[in-house]
Structures are given as C-alpha cells and as structure tokens.
Motif scaffolding. Structure first.
Motif, PDB file in Angstrom:
ATOM      1  N   ILE A   6      60.857  61.587   9.439  1.00 13.99           N
ATOM      2  CA  ILE A   6      61.338  62.397  10.562  1.00 13.99           C
ATOM      3  C   ILE A   6      60.153  62.956  11.344  1.00 13.99           C
ATOM      4  O   ILE A   6      60.132  62.919  12.574  1.00 13.99           O
ATOM      5  CB  ILE A   6      62.268  63.519  10.068  1.00 13.99           C
ATOM      6  CG1 ILE A   6      63.576  62.912   9.549  1.00 13.99           C
ATOM      7  CG2 ILE A   6      62.530  64.547  11.162  1.00 13.99           C
ATOM      8  CD1 ILE A   6      64.451  63.880   8.783  1.00 13.99           C
ATOM      9  N   ALA A   7      59.162  63.460  10.617  1.00 11.39           N
ATOM     10  CA  ALA A   7      57.975  64.036  11.266  1.00 11.39           C
ATOM     11  C   ALA A   7      57.268  62.993  12.128  1.00 11.39           C
ATOM     12  O   ALA A   7      56.922  63.255  13.285  1.00 11.39           O
ATOM     13  CB  ALA A   7      57.024  64.584  10.206  1.00 11.39           C
ATOM     14  N   ARG A   8      57.045  61.816  11.571  1.00 11.74           N
ATOM     15  CA  ARG A   8      56.367  60.756  12.331  1.00 11.74           C
ATOM     16  C   ARG A   8      57.175  60.323  13.543  1.00 11.74           C
ATOM     17  O   ARG A   8      56.623  60.078  14.614  1.00 11.74           O
ATOM     18  CB  ARG A   8      56.090  59.563  11.421  1.00 11.74           C
ATOM     19  CG  ARG A   8      54.977  59.821  10.426  1.00 11.74           C
ATOM     20  CD  ARG A   8      54.660  58.579   9.613  1.00 11.74           C
ATOM     21  NE  ARG A   8      53.645  58.854   8.627  1.00 11.74           N
ATOM     22  CZ  ARG A   8      53.774  58.598   7.328  1.00 11.74           C
ATOM     23  NH1 ARG A   8      54.873  58.040   6.854  1.00 11.74           N
ATOM     24  NH2 ARG A   8      52.787  58.890   6.504  1.00 11.74           N
ATOM     25  N   LYS A   9      58.481  60.232  13.386  1.00 12.42           N
ATOM     26  CA  LYS A   9      59.341  59.829  14.508  1.00 12.42           C
ATOM     27  C   LYS A   9      59.328  60.890  15.606  1.00 12.42           C
ATOM     28  O   LYS A   9      59.265  60.565  16.795  1.00 12.42           O
ATOM     29  CB  LYS A   9      60.772  59.569  14.010  1.00 12.42           C
ATOM     30  CG  LYS A   9      61.683  58.985  15.046  1.00 12.42           C
ATOM     31  CD  LYS A   9      61.235  57.588  15.431  1.00 12.42           C
ATOM     32  CE  LYS A   9      62.216  56.923  16.355  1.00 12.42           C
ATOM     33  NZ  LYS A   9      61.767  55.584  16.768  1.00 12.42           N
ATOM     34  N   LEU A  10      59.371  62.162  15.217  1.00 17.29           N
ATOM     35  CA  LEU A  10      59.313  63.242  16.207  1.00 17.29           C
ATOM     36  C   LEU A  10      58.021  63.153  17.010  1.00 17.29           C
ATOM     37  O   LEU A  10      58.042  63.209  18.248  1.00 17.29           O
ATOM     38  CB  LEU A  10      59.422  64.604  15.526  1.00 17.29           C
ATOM     39  CG  LEU A  10      59.291  65.796  16.475  1.00 17.29           C
ATOM     40  CD1 LEU A  10      60.595  66.020  17.218  1.00 17.29           C
ATOM     41  CD2 LEU A  10      58.877  67.042  15.747  1.00 17.29           C
ATOM     42  N   VAL A  11      56.899  63.005  16.325  1.00 15.24           N
ATOM     43  CA  VAL A  11      55.608  62.924  17.007  1.00 15.24           C
ATOM     44  C   VAL A  11      55.562  61.697  17.917  1.00 15.24           C
ATOM     45  O   VAL A  11      55.132  61.779  19.071  1.00 15.24           O
ATOM     46  CB  VAL A  11      54.450  62.918  15.984  1.00 15.24           C
ATOM     47  CG1 VAL A  11      53.138  62.530  16.627  1.00 15.24           C
ATOM     48  CG2 VAL A  11      54.344  64.297  15.327  1.00 15.24           C
ATOM     49  N   GLU A  12      56.028  60.555  17.412  1.00 17.82           N
ATOM     50  CA  GLU A  12      56.032  59.326  18.211  1.00 17.82           C
ATOM     51  C   GLU A  12      56.841  59.507  19.499  1.00 17.82           C
ATOM     52  O   GLU A  12      56.373  59.164  20.590  1.00 17.82           O
ATOM     53  CB  GLU A  12      56.627  58.190  17.373  1.00 17.82           C
ATOM     54  CG  GLU A  12      56.837  56.888  18.115  1.00 17.82           C
ATOM     55  CD  GLU A  12      57.633  55.886  17.288  1.00 17.82           C
ATOM     56  OE1 GLU A  12      58.358  55.082  17.897  1.00 17.82           O
ATOM     57  OE2 GLU A  12      57.547  55.902  16.047  1.00 17.82           O
ATOM     58  N   LEU A  13      58.048  60.045  19.379  1.00 19.49           N
ATOM     59  CA  LEU A  13      58.900  60.233  20.564  1.00 19.49           C
ATOM     60  C   LEU A  13      58.302  61.251  21.529  1.00 19.49           C
ATOM     61  O   LEU A  13      58.330  61.041  22.744  1.00 19.49           O
ATOM     62  CB  LEU A  13      60.312  60.634  20.136  1.00 19.49           C
ATOM     63  CG  LEU A  13      61.121  59.532  19.451  1.00 19.49           C
ATOM     64  CD1 LEU A  13      62.406  60.101  18.860  1.00 19.49           C
ATOM     65  CD2 LEU A  13      61.430  58.395  20.422  1.00 19.49           C
ATOM     66  N   GLY A  17      56.944  61.111  25.603  1.00 26.72           N
ATOM     67  CA  GLY A  17      57.673  61.933  26.561  1.00 26.72           C
ATOM     68  C   GLY A  17      59.180  61.888  26.369  1.00 26.72           C
ATOM     69  O   GLY A  17      59.938  62.259  27.253  1.00 26.72           O
ATOM     70  N   LYS A  18      59.613  61.469  25.197  1.00 26.71           N
ATOM     71  CA  LYS A  18      61.042  61.334  24.906  1.00 26.71           C
ATOM     72  C   LYS A  18      61.531  62.511  24.054  1.00 26.71           C
ATOM     73  O   LYS A  18      62.172  62.338  23.017  1.00 26.71           O
ATOM     74  CB  LYS A  18      61.310  60.009  24.197  1.00 26.71           C
ATOM     75  CG  LYS A  18      60.962  58.798  25.041  1.00 26.71           C
ATOM     76  CD  LYS A  18      61.215  57.511  24.276  1.00 26.71           C
ATOM     77  CE  LYS A  18      60.882  56.300  25.131  1.00 26.71           C
ATOM     78  NZ  LYS A  18      61.095  55.050  24.360  1.00 26.71           N
ATOM     79  N   ASN A  19      61.244  63.715  24.523  1.00 25.36           N
ATOM     80  CA  ASN A  19      61.602  64.925  23.782  1.00 25.36           C
ATOM     81  C   ASN A  19      63.115  65.049  23.604  1.00 25.36           C
ATOM     82  O   ASN A  19      63.584  65.458  22.546  1.00 25.36           O
ATOM     83  CB  ASN A  19      61.047  66.158  24.496  1.00 25.36           C
ATOM     84  CG  ASN A  19      59.549  66.120  24.622  1.00 25.36           C
ATOM     85  OD1 ASN A  19      58.977  65.168  25.160  1.00 25.36           O
ATOM     86  ND2 ASN A  19      58.882  67.137  24.133  1.00 25.36           N
TER      87      ASN A  19
END
Length: 123
Positions: A6-13, A17-19
């Motif tokens: 989840i952490a990696r996906k949040l940072v990636e998005l 700019g896909k907040n």
C-alpha cells in the motif's frame, strides 16, 4: 495488500500526480485524516472518504502547484511515513511558498484507515 505494498502504491500514484486515484483505491471508506492545523473554515479532522475528498478538492482549488515531490515510504509495523514537498502559490493571496510535510499512514484490513500530517505551522 500488505502495508508496504500500500505504501509503495501510494508513493507511486502521488509521484504521478494521481492523488485522487490513490485516495479512491487505497483509503478505507471510514478513513480519518488529521491536519497539524485546521485549514481555513474547516476542522483539523476529516472523517470518512467524502470529507477527505472535499478537503483535498479544497486544497487543489486554492493552490497552484508549480512542483511536487514525494519521498519514502518508510515502514513501521502497520504504519508508514511519506514526505511531501510542494512549491505552490496560494490562489486567494497570490503568495508563493515552499511546503515540506510528512504524513503518517495507518493501515488496517488492507486499506489506509488514518492519515496524520505534520508540518511547520510557523510557531
């Protein structure tokens, strides 16, 4: 998903700019978001995905983002930290500023259930 996934996906998005996509896919419907200080006309704490969306919509409507960067994530059990750096102009005042903040996320049941923001309030 694990906390680190989840952490990696949040940072990636967020780096893309896909907040909004991050919020819509990774956050619990019952998420609680806590600011270091209350945004103008709002409470420090937003409860539920609709309130978090409204807070984010307000922020982006009131700030022109010139650049943004994301650092981390740094995990710790069911939590992780992410750093955010922004160069923005506050639209109502026209004041340009650099913002540096850290967010602590708590994960439960495969979703982010709490986010807490830490930043200098000029104190």
């Amino acid at each position: 998903m694990t906390t680190m996934e989840i952490a990696r996906k949040l940072v990636e998005l967020c780096r893309q700019g896909k907040n909004a996509e991050a919020r819509d896919t990774l956050f619990s419907p019952d998420v609680v978001s806590v600011e270091a200080g209350a945004p103008p006309g709002q409470q420090r704490e937003a409860k539920g995905i609709a309130a978090v969306k409204a807070k984010g919509d307000w922020w982006f409507a009131n700030h022109e983002v010139h650049s943004a960067s994301v650092t981390g994530p740094w995990p710790h059990d069911d939590r992780f930290v992410v750093g955010f750096q922004f160069d923005v102009t506050n639209k109502p005042s026209g004041q340009r500023m650099k913002m540096d903040e850290v967010a602590l996320y708590t994960v439960s049941g495969g979703k982010i259930v709490r986010e807490e923001f830490f930043y200098d309030m000029g104190m």
